[in-house]
Design a protein around this motif. Sequence first.
Motif, PDB file in Angstrom:
ATOM      1  N   ALA A  79      65.594 -12.400  36.608  1.00 40.21           N
ATOM      2  CA  ALA A  79      64.879 -13.661  36.888  1.00 40.21           C
ATOM      3  C   ALA A  79      64.408 -13.769  38.335  1.00 40.21           C
ATOM      4  O   ALA A  79      63.504 -14.548  38.636  1.00 40.21           O
ATOM      5  CB  ALA A  79      65.797 -14.843  36.553  1.00 40.21           C
ATOM      6  N   THR A  80      65.020 -13.003  39.253  1.00 38.88           N
ATOM      7  CA  THR A  80      64.658 -13.130  40.667  1.00 38.88           C
ATOM      8  C   THR A  80      63.610 -12.104  41.102  1.00 38.88           C
ATOM      9  O   THR A  80      63.188 -12.109  42.252  1.00 38.88           O
ATOM     10  CB  THR A  80      65.930 -12.916  41.528  1.00 38.88           C
ATOM     11  N   GLY A  81      63.201 -11.233  40.191  1.00 36.85           N
ATOM     12  CA  GLY A  81      62.260 -10.177  40.559  1.00 36.85           C
ATOM     13  C   GLY A  81      60.811 -10.644  40.496  1.00 36.85           C
ATOM     14  O   GLY A  81      60.519 -11.818  40.243  1.00 36.85           O
TER      15      GLY A  81
ATOM     16  N   ARG B  98      70.809  -9.398  39.486  1.00 40.93           N
ATOM     17  CA  ARG B  98      71.850  -8.417  39.838  1.00 40.93           C
ATOM     18  C   ARG B  98      72.743  -8.962  40.944  1.00 40.93           C
ATOM     19  O   ARG B  98      73.955  -8.907  40.861  1.00 40.93           O
ATOM     20  CB  ARG B  98      71.192  -7.117  40.301  1.00 40.93           C
ATOM     21  N   SER B  99      72.109  -9.546  42.010  1.00 42.31           N
ATOM     22  CA  SER B  99      72.918 -10.004  43.139  1.00 42.31           C
ATOM     23  C   SER B  99      72.428 -11.324  43.745  1.00 42.31           C
ATOM     24  O   SER B  99      73.178 -11.994  44.440  1.00 42.31           O
ATOM     25  CB  SER B  99      72.941  -8.929  44.228  1.00 42.31           C
ATOM     26  N   GLN B 100      71.192 -11.696  43.498  1.00 39.60           N
ATOM     27  CA  GLN B 100      70.684 -12.934  44.108  1.00 39.60           C
ATOM     28  C   GLN B 100      71.153 -14.156  43.310  1.00 39.60           C
ATOM     29  O   GLN B 100      71.192 -14.119  42.082  1.00 39.60           O
ATOM     30  CB  GLN B 100      69.156 -12.933  44.105  1.00 39.60           C
ATOM     31  N   PRO B 101      71.461 -15.255  44.007  1.00 36.85           N
ATOM     32  CA  PRO B 101      71.954 -16.439  43.299  1.00 36.85           C
ATOM     33  C   PRO B 101      70.881 -17.092  42.422  1.00 36.85           C
ATOM     34  O   PRO B 101      69.714 -17.149  42.808  1.00 36.85           O
ATOM     35  CB  PRO B 101      72.365 -17.391  44.435  1.00 36.85           C
TER      36      PRO B 101
ATOM     37  N   LYS C 185      60.118  -0.849  31.465  1.00 32.85           N
ATOM     38  CA  LYS C 185      59.587   0.353  30.802  1.00 32.85           C
ATOM     39  C   LYS C 185      60.579   1.501  30.821  1.00 32.85           C
ATOM     40  O   LYS C 185      60.587   2.344  29.928  1.00 32.85           O
ATOM     41  CB  LYS C 185      58.272   0.766  31.456  1.00 32.85           C
ATOM     42  N   GLU C 186      61.460   1.534  31.859  1.00 34.99           N
ATOM     43  CA  GLU C 186      62.379   2.674  31.973  1.00 34.99           C
ATOM     44  C   GLU C 186      63.258   2.799  30.732  1.00 34.99           C
ATOM     45  O   GLU C 186      63.615   3.905  30.324  1.00 34.99           O
ATOM     46  CB  GLU C 186      63.257   2.530  33.224  1.00 34.99           C
ATOM     47  N   SER C 187      63.616   1.652  30.132  1.00 33.64           N
ATOM     48  CA  SER C 187      64.506   1.723  28.957  1.00 33.64           C
ATOM     49  C   SER C 187      63.791   2.365  27.769  1.00 33.64           C
ATOM     50  O   SER C 187      64.382   3.132  27.013  1.00 33.64           O
ATOM     51  CB  SER C 187      65.077   0.351  28.592  1.00 33.64           C
TER      52      SER C 187
END
Length: 353
Positions: A9-11, A35-38, A92-94
Amino acid sequence: MRRLALLGATGSIGRQALEVIDANPELELVAAASRSQPIDGLAPLTQVGGDLVELLERAEPDVVLNAVVGFAGLPATLWALERGVDLALANKESLVAAGELALAAQRRSGGLLLPVDSEHSASFQCLEGRAPETVDSLVLTASGGPFRGRMREELRDVAPEEALAHPTWSMGPKITIDSATLANKGLELIEAHFLFGLPYEQIEVVVHPSSIVHALVRLRDGAALAHLGYPDMRVPISFALTYPERAATSLPQLDLASGLTLEFHAPDLETFPLLALARRAGERGGTYPCAYNAANEVAVAAFLDGRLPFLAIAEIVEETLGAVDGASAGTLDDLVEADAAARAIAERSFTPA
Ligand SMILES: NC(=O)c1ccc[n+]([C@@H]2O[C@H](COP(=O)([O-])OP(=O)(O)OC[C@H]3O[C@@H](n4cnc5c(N)ncnc54)[C@H](OP(=O)(O)O)[C@@H]3O)[C@@H](O)[C@H]2O)c1
Protein backbone atom coordinates in the motif's frame (compact mmCIF):
# COMPACT_ATOMS: atom_id res chain seq x y z
CA MET A 1 -19.35 -3.19 -3.14
CA ARG A 2 -16.07 -5.01 -3.75
CA ARG A 3 -14.00 -5.77 -0.66
CA LEU A 4 -10.38 -5.10 -1.54
CA ALA A 5 -7.07 -6.11 0.04
CA LEU A 6 -4.14 -3.92 -1.01
CA LEU A 7 -0.68 -5.46 -0.60
CA GLY A 8 2.16 -2.97 -1.02
CA ALA A 9 0.00 0.00 0.00
CA THR A 10 2.94 2.39 0.52
CA GLY A 11 4.58 1.82 -2.87
CA SER A 12 4.19 3.63 -6.17
CA ILE A 13 1.35 1.35 -7.33
CA GLY A 14 -0.13 1.16 -3.82
CA ARG A 15 -0.39 4.94 -3.45
CA GLN A 16 -1.96 5.34 -6.89
CA ALA A 17 -4.38 2.51 -6.06
CA LEU A 18 -5.45 4.42 -2.94
CA GLU A 19 -6.40 7.39 -5.16
CA VAL A 20 -8.46 5.08 -7.39
CA ILE A 21 -10.15 3.52 -4.34
CA ASP A 22 -10.92 6.94 -2.78
CA ALA A 23 -12.57 8.06 -6.02
CA ASN A 24 -14.68 4.93 -6.30
CA PRO A 25 -17.51 4.33 -3.81
CA GLU A 26 -17.93 0.73 -5.07
CA LEU A 27 -14.48 -0.21 -3.71
CA GLU A 28 -14.08 -0.87 0.01
CA LEU A 29 -10.54 -1.23 1.33
CA VAL A 30 -10.75 -3.97 3.98
CA ALA A 31 -7.04 -4.73 4.42
CA ALA A 32 -3.68 -3.15 3.61
CA ALA A 33 -0.09 -4.29 4.00
CA SER A 34 3.40 -2.84 3.71
CA ARG A 35 6.85 -4.21 4.49
CA SER A 36 8.16 -1.58 6.93
CA GLN A 37 6.39 1.77 6.51
CA PRO A 38 3.55 2.55 8.93
CA ILE A 39 -0.03 2.31 7.59
CA ASP A 40 -2.08 2.63 10.79
CA GLY A 41 -5.71 3.48 10.14
CA LEU A 42 -5.51 2.98 6.38
CA ALA A 43 -7.95 0.04 6.50
CA PRO A 44 -9.81 -1.96 9.17
CA LEU A 45 -7.01 -4.55 8.98
CA THR A 46 -3.44 -3.41 8.49
CA GLN A 47 -0.17 -5.29 8.65
CA VAL A 48 3.44 -4.13 8.49
CA GLY A 49 5.72 -7.02 7.60
CA GLY A 50 4.68 -10.54 8.55
CA ASP A 51 2.82 -13.18 6.59
CA LEU A 52 0.63 -11.72 3.81
CA VAL A 53 -1.36 -14.95 3.52
CA GLU A 54 -2.43 -14.68 7.18
CA LEU A 55 -3.73 -11.18 6.52
CA LEU A 56 -5.66 -12.37 3.46
CA GLU A 57 -7.18 -15.25 5.44
CA ARG A 58 -8.48 -12.80 8.03
CA ALA A 59 -9.65 -10.19 5.53
CA GLU A 60 -11.60 -12.51 3.19
CA PRO A 61 -11.45 -10.00 0.31
CA ASP A 62 -13.35 -10.22 -3.02
CA VAL A 63 -10.29 -8.89 -4.81
CA VAL A 64 -6.59 -8.73 -3.99
CA LEU A 65 -4.37 -6.03 -5.52
CA ASN A 66 -0.88 -7.47 -5.26
CA ALA A 67 1.47 -4.47 -5.53
CA VAL A 68 4.31 -5.95 -3.51
CA VAL A 69 7.67 -5.87 -5.27
CA GLY A 70 9.61 -9.05 -6.03
CA PHE A 71 9.36 -12.78 -5.35
CA ALA A 72 8.00 -11.93 -1.86
CA GLY A 73 4.61 -11.41 -3.55
CA LEU A 74 4.32 -15.03 -4.66
CA PRO A 75 2.40 -16.62 -1.72
CA ALA A 76 -0.27 -13.90 -1.99
CA THR A 77 -0.61 -14.43 -5.75
CA LEU A 78 -1.06 -18.16 -5.27
CA TRP A 79 -3.44 -17.64 -2.33
CA ALA A 80 -5.84 -15.64 -4.51
CA LEU A 81 -5.55 -17.88 -7.57
CA GLU A 82 -6.06 -21.08 -5.58
CA ARG A 83 -9.24 -19.76 -3.93
CA GLY A 84 -10.85 -18.16 -6.96
CA VAL A 85 -10.48 -14.71 -5.38
CA ASP A 86 -10.05 -12.11 -8.13
CA LEU A 87 -6.45 -10.99 -8.45
CA ALA A 88 -5.35 -7.61 -9.80
CA LEU A 89 -1.68 -8.32 -10.38
CA ALA A 90 1.03 -5.67 -10.43
CA ASN A 91 3.61 -8.04 -8.88
CA LYS A 92 4.93 -9.41 -12.19
CA GLU A 93 7.82 -11.23 -10.49
CA SER A 94 5.41 -13.77 -8.99
CA LEU A 95 3.94 -14.69 -12.36
CA VAL A 96 7.37 -14.88 -13.98
CA ALA A 97 8.70 -17.17 -11.26
CA ALA A 98 5.61 -19.35 -10.93
CA GLY A 99 3.76 -19.01 -14.23
CA GLU A 100 2.79 -22.66 -14.62
CA LEU A 101 1.73 -23.15 -10.99
CA ALA A 102 -0.17 -19.87 -10.97
CA LEU A 103 -2.07 -20.53 -14.20
CA ALA A 104 -2.91 -24.10 -13.17
CA ALA A 105 -4.34 -22.76 -9.89
CA GLN A 106 -6.35 -20.14 -11.75
CA ARG A 107 -7.77 -22.70 -14.17
CA ARG A 108 -8.86 -24.90 -11.25
CA SER A 109 -10.51 -22.12 -9.25
CA GLY A 110 -11.84 -19.96 -12.09
CA GLY A 111 -10.98 -16.63 -10.40
CA LEU A 112 -10.12 -13.62 -12.52
CA LEU A 113 -6.48 -12.73 -13.13
CA LEU A 114 -6.40 -9.10 -14.20
CA PRO A 115 -3.03 -7.63 -15.13
CA VAL A 116 -2.16 -4.19 -13.75
CA ASP A 117 1.05 -3.79 -15.73
CA SER A 118 0.07 -1.19 -18.33
CA GLU A 119 1.30 -3.25 -21.30
CA HIS A 120 -0.57 -6.33 -20.12
CA SER A 121 -3.73 -4.43 -19.27
CA ALA A 122 -3.56 -3.05 -22.82
CA SER A 123 -2.87 -6.50 -24.30
CA PHE A 124 -5.73 -7.99 -22.31
CA GLN A 125 -8.09 -5.38 -23.71
CA CYS A 126 -6.89 -5.85 -27.32
CA LEU A 127 -7.11 -9.65 -27.03
CA GLU A 128 -10.34 -9.96 -25.05
CA GLY A 129 -12.99 -11.98 -26.86
CA ARG A 130 -10.71 -12.83 -29.78
CA ALA A 131 -10.36 -16.41 -31.01
CA PRO A 132 -6.68 -17.45 -30.55
CA GLU A 133 -6.35 -18.53 -34.18
CA THR A 134 -7.15 -14.98 -35.35
CA VAL A 135 -4.16 -13.56 -33.47
CA ASP A 136 -0.91 -13.27 -35.40
CA SER A 137 1.24 -11.67 -32.71
CA LEU A 138 1.37 -9.40 -29.69
CA VAL A 139 3.64 -6.37 -29.49
CA LEU A 140 4.73 -4.99 -26.11
CA THR A 141 6.18 -1.49 -26.10
CA ALA A 142 9.16 -0.34 -24.04
CA SER A 143 10.09 3.28 -23.38
CA GLY A 144 13.76 2.29 -23.67
CA GLY A 145 14.50 3.79 -20.24
CA PRO A 146 16.97 6.58 -19.43
CA PHE A 147 19.83 5.00 -21.42
CA ARG A 148 18.05 4.52 -24.73
CA GLY A 149 20.44 5.27 -27.61
CA ARG A 150 23.58 4.84 -25.51
CA MET A 151 26.35 2.37 -26.36
CA ARG A 152 27.49 -0.31 -23.93
CA GLU A 153 30.78 1.51 -23.23
CA GLU A 154 28.85 4.59 -22.09
CA LEU A 155 27.06 2.59 -19.39
CA ARG A 156 30.15 1.31 -17.62
CA ASP A 157 30.16 3.96 -14.88
CA VAL A 158 26.52 5.00 -14.55
CA ALA A 159 25.44 5.69 -10.98
CA PRO A 160 22.15 4.50 -9.41
CA GLU A 161 20.81 8.10 -9.48
CA GLU A 162 21.18 8.22 -13.28
CA ALA A 163 19.50 4.85 -13.72
CA LEU A 164 16.68 5.97 -11.41
CA ALA A 165 15.79 8.95 -13.63
CA HIS A 166 13.11 7.37 -15.83
CA PRO A 167 11.96 9.51 -18.78
CA THR A 168 8.22 8.66 -18.81
CA TRP A 169 7.15 6.64 -15.73
CA SER A 170 7.53 7.43 -12.03
CA MET A 171 7.89 4.07 -10.27
CA GLY A 172 9.52 2.24 -7.37
CA PRO A 173 13.34 1.82 -7.45
CA LYS A 174 13.48 -1.87 -8.44
CA ILE A 175 11.25 -1.57 -11.53
CA THR A 176 12.99 1.68 -12.49
CA ILE A 177 16.36 -0.06 -12.62
CA ASP A 178 14.71 -2.94 -14.50
CA SER A 179 13.48 -0.40 -17.04
CA ALA A 180 17.00 0.99 -17.45
CA THR A 181 18.44 -2.50 -18.15
CA LEU A 182 15.34 -3.68 -20.14
CA ALA A 183 14.99 -6.56 -17.63
CA ASN A 184 11.54 -5.11 -16.99
CA LYS A 185 10.57 -5.81 -20.59
CA GLY A 186 12.11 -9.25 -20.24
CA LEU A 187 9.95 -9.96 -17.19
CA GLU A 188 6.95 -8.60 -19.09
CA LEU A 189 7.66 -10.86 -22.05
CA ILE A 190 7.49 -13.92 -19.78
CA GLU A 191 4.46 -12.47 -17.97
CA ALA A 192 2.65 -12.05 -21.31
CA HIS A 193 3.50 -15.61 -22.36
CA PHE A 194 1.77 -16.97 -19.26
CA LEU A 195 -1.13 -14.50 -19.14
CA PHE A 196 -2.18 -14.87 -22.76
CA GLY A 197 -0.95 -18.39 -23.56
CA LEU A 198 1.12 -17.14 -26.52
CA PRO A 199 4.37 -18.81 -27.59
CA TYR A 200 7.42 -16.56 -27.34
CA GLU A 201 7.84 -16.29 -31.12
CA GLN A 202 4.44 -14.58 -31.23
CA ILE A 203 5.46 -11.86 -28.76
CA GLU A 204 7.56 -8.97 -29.99
CA VAL A 205 9.07 -6.07 -28.06
CA VAL A 206 9.55 -2.66 -29.67
CA VAL A 207 10.96 0.54 -28.25
CA HIS A 208 8.45 3.39 -28.20
CA PRO A 209 9.96 6.34 -26.32
CA SER A 210 6.79 8.32 -25.51
CA SER A 211 4.96 5.35 -23.90
CA ILE A 212 1.62 6.30 -25.50
CA VAL A 213 0.96 2.98 -27.23
CA HIS A 214 1.07 0.35 -24.46
CA ALA A 215 0.51 -2.75 -26.60
CA LEU A 216 -0.63 -3.76 -30.04
CA VAL A 217 -2.16 -6.96 -31.38
CA ARG A 218 -1.66 -8.01 -35.00
CA LEU A 219 -4.51 -10.10 -36.39
CA ARG A 220 -4.28 -12.71 -39.14
CA ASP A 221 -6.14 -10.55 -41.69
CA GLY A 222 -3.47 -7.82 -41.59
CA ALA A 223 -5.28 -5.52 -39.15
CA ALA A 224 -3.55 -4.33 -35.97
CA LEU A 225 -5.28 -3.06 -32.83
CA ALA A 226 -3.41 -0.77 -30.45
CA HIS A 227 -4.16 0.49 -26.95
CA LEU A 228 -3.21 4.14 -26.42
CA GLY A 229 -3.17 6.43 -23.41
CA TYR A 230 -0.92 8.76 -21.44
CA PRO A 231 1.52 6.87 -19.21
CA ASP A 232 -0.51 6.88 -15.98
CA MET A 233 -0.83 3.72 -13.90
CA ARG A 234 -4.14 4.86 -12.42
CA VAL A 235 -5.78 3.86 -15.72
CA PRO A 236 -4.82 0.15 -15.64
CA ILE A 237 -5.31 0.04 -11.85
CA SER A 238 -8.84 1.39 -12.25
CA PHE A 239 -9.53 -0.98 -15.13
CA ALA A 240 -8.47 -4.01 -13.05
CA LEU A 241 -10.33 -2.96 -9.91
CA THR A 242 -13.60 -2.10 -11.66
CA TYR A 243 -13.55 -4.80 -14.36
CA PRO A 244 -15.76 -5.35 -16.31
CA GLU A 245 -17.59 -2.05 -15.62
CA ARG A 246 -14.64 0.20 -16.52
CA ALA A 247 -15.51 2.99 -14.09
CA ALA A 248 -15.09 6.63 -15.13
CA THR A 249 -11.94 8.45 -13.97
CA SER A 250 -11.10 12.15 -13.98
CA LEU A 251 -7.83 11.53 -15.84
CA PRO A 252 -7.16 13.53 -19.03
CA GLN A 253 -8.26 12.13 -22.37
CA LEU A 254 -5.66 11.68 -25.09
CA ASP A 255 -5.20 14.94 -27.00
CA LEU A 256 -4.27 13.96 -30.54
CA ALA A 257 -4.15 17.52 -31.88
CA SER A 258 -1.37 18.48 -29.43
CA GLY A 259 1.28 17.23 -31.86
CA LEU A 260 1.46 13.62 -30.73
CA THR A 261 3.83 11.54 -32.84
CA LEU A 262 4.34 7.80 -32.53
CA GLU A 263 7.86 6.49 -32.99
CA PHE A 264 8.98 2.85 -32.80
CA HIS A 265 12.41 1.16 -32.96
CA ALA A 266 13.87 -2.31 -32.58
CA PRO A 267 15.44 -2.81 -29.12
CA ASP A 268 19.25 -2.79 -28.87
CA LEU A 269 19.83 -6.32 -27.57
CA GLU A 270 23.61 -5.95 -27.46
CA THR A 271 23.60 -2.98 -25.12
CA PHE A 272 20.68 -4.37 -23.10
CA PRO A 273 21.26 -8.16 -23.00
CA LEU A 274 18.69 -8.78 -20.25
CA LEU A 275 15.84 -8.72 -22.76
CA ALA A 276 17.33 -11.52 -24.88
CA LEU A 277 18.30 -13.45 -21.72
CA ALA A 278 14.67 -13.33 -20.57
CA ARG A 279 13.43 -14.63 -23.89
CA ARG A 280 15.92 -17.49 -23.72
CA ALA A 281 14.98 -18.28 -20.08
CA GLY A 282 11.29 -18.23 -21.00
CA GLU A 283 11.81 -20.52 -23.97
CA ARG A 284 13.80 -22.99 -21.87
CA GLY A 285 10.94 -23.01 -19.36
CA GLY A 286 11.11 -24.99 -16.10
CA THR A 287 12.56 -22.83 -13.32
CA TYR A 288 14.77 -20.79 -15.68
CA PRO A 289 12.37 -17.81 -15.49
CA CYS A 290 12.41 -18.14 -11.68
CA ALA A 291 16.23 -18.12 -11.71
CA TYR A 292 16.29 -15.14 -14.10
CA ASN A 293 14.08 -13.20 -11.71
CA ALA A 294 16.00 -14.23 -8.59
CA ALA A 295 19.42 -13.33 -10.00
CA ASN A 296 18.07 -10.04 -11.29
CA GLU A 297 16.58 -9.14 -7.88
CA VAL A 298 19.92 -9.86 -6.19
CA ALA A 299 21.94 -7.91 -8.78
CA VAL A 300 19.59 -4.90 -8.81
CA ALA A 301 19.70 -4.65 -5.00
CA ALA A 302 23.51 -4.78 -5.11
CA PHE A 303 23.64 -2.11 -7.84
CA LEU A 304 21.34 0.16 -5.80
CA ASP A 305 23.63 -0.39 -2.77
CA GLY A 306 26.66 0.65 -4.79
CA ARG A 307 28.15 -2.85 -4.58
CA LEU A 308 27.94 -3.62 -8.30
CA PRO A 309 28.39 -1.68 -11.55
CA PHE A 310 25.40 -1.33 -13.90
CA LEU A 311 26.70 -3.66 -16.62
CA ALA A 312 27.33 -6.44 -14.08
CA ILE A 313 23.57 -6.86 -13.53
CA ALA A 314 23.21 -8.66 -16.86
CA GLU A 315 26.48 -10.57 -16.39
CA ILE A 316 25.29 -11.98 -13.07
CA VAL A 317 21.93 -13.02 -14.49
CA GLU A 318 23.66 -14.73 -17.42
CA GLU A 319 26.13 -16.51 -15.14
CA THR A 320 23.34 -17.68 -12.83
CA LEU A 321 21.25 -19.00 -15.72
CA GLY A 322 24.30 -20.96 -16.85
CA ALA A 323 24.75 -22.53 -13.42
CA VAL A 324 21.22 -23.55 -12.34
CA ASP A 325 19.62 -26.85 -13.39
CA GLY A 326 16.31 -25.20 -14.40
CA ALA A 327 14.30 -28.32 -13.48
CA SER A 328 10.54 -27.79 -13.36
CA ALA A 329 8.88 -27.04 -10.03
CA GLY A 330 5.71 -28.88 -9.10
CA THR A 331 5.03 -27.07 -5.83
CA LEU A 332 5.56 -23.72 -4.14
CA ASP A 333 8.27 -25.34 -1.98
CA ASP A 334 10.19 -26.45 -5.09
CA LEU A 335 9.99 -22.92 -6.43
CA VAL A 336 11.16 -21.38 -3.18
CA GLU A 337 14.11 -23.76 -3.32
CA ALA A 338 14.90 -22.85 -6.95
CA ASP A 339 14.66 -19.16 -6.09
CA ALA A 340 17.01 -19.57 -3.10
CA ALA A 341 19.51 -21.62 -5.11
CA ALA A 342 19.63 -18.99 -7.87
CA ARG A 343 20.02 -16.19 -5.31
CA ALA A 344 22.94 -18.01 -3.67
CA ILE A 345 24.71 -18.47 -7.03
CA ALA A 346 24.13 -14.83 -7.94
CA GLU A 347 25.42 -13.58 -4.56
CA ARG A 348 28.52 -15.80 -4.73
CA SER A 349 29.37 -14.53 -8.20
CA PHE A 350 30.23 -11.06 -6.91
CA THR A 351 30.99 -11.60 -3.22
CA PRO A 352 34.65 -12.35 -2.47
CA ALA A 353 35.02 -15.75 -0.72
N1 LIG B 1 5.36 1.46 -10.23
C1 LIG B 1 4.81 1.21 -11.40
O1 LIG B 1 4.46 2.12 -12.14
C2 LIG B 1 4.62 -0.23 -11.85
C3 LIG B 1 4.12 -0.47 -13.13
C4 LIG B 1 3.89 -1.78 -13.52
C5 LIG B 1 4.17 -2.82 -12.64
N2 LIG B 1 4.68 -2.55 -11.41
C6 LIG B 1 4.97 -3.67 -10.51
O2 LIG B 1 4.27 -3.47 -9.29
C7 LIG B 1 5.03 -3.97 -8.19
C8 LIG B 1 5.23 -2.85 -7.19
O3 LIG B 1 6.01 -1.83 -7.80
P1 LIG B 1 6.20 -0.40 -7.14
O4 LIG B 1 6.91 0.41 -8.16
O5 LIG B 1 4.91 0.08 -6.59
O6 LIG B 1 7.22 -0.76 -5.96
P2 LIG B 1 7.60 0.11 -4.67
O7 LIG B 1 7.25 1.53 -4.89
O8 LIG B 1 8.99 -0.26 -4.31
O9 LIG B 1 6.60 -0.46 -3.54
C9 LIG B 1 6.67 -1.78 -3.09
C10 LIG B 1 5.60 -1.98 -2.04
O10 LIG B 1 5.64 -3.33 -1.60
C11 LIG B 1 5.77 -3.37 -0.19
N3 LIG B 1 6.47 -4.61 0.14
C12 LIG B 1 7.64 -5.06 -0.34
N4 LIG B 1 7.92 -6.27 0.17
C13 LIG B 1 6.90 -6.60 0.98
C14 LIG B 1 6.60 -7.70 1.80
N5 LIG B 1 7.44 -8.74 1.90
N6 LIG B 1 5.43 -7.70 2.51
C15 LIG B 1 4.58 -6.65 2.41
N7 LIG B 1 4.81 -5.58 1.65
C16 LIG B 1 5.95 -5.55 0.95
C17 LIG B 1 6.51 -2.10 0.17
O11 LIG B 1 6.34 -1.75 1.54
P3 LIG B 1 7.36 -0.68 2.27
O12 LIG B 1 7.01 0.66 1.66
O13 LIG B 1 6.99 -0.75 3.70
O14 LIG B 1 8.75 -1.12 1.93
C18 LIG B 1 5.79 -1.13 -0.78
O15 LIG B 1 4.51 -0.81 -0.27
C19 LIG B 1 6.34 -4.51 -8.79
O16 LIG B 1 6.22 -5.88 -9.02
C20 LIG B 1 6.44 -3.78 -10.11
O17 LIG B 1 7.17 -4.51 -11.08
C21 LIG B 1 4.91 -1.28 -10.99
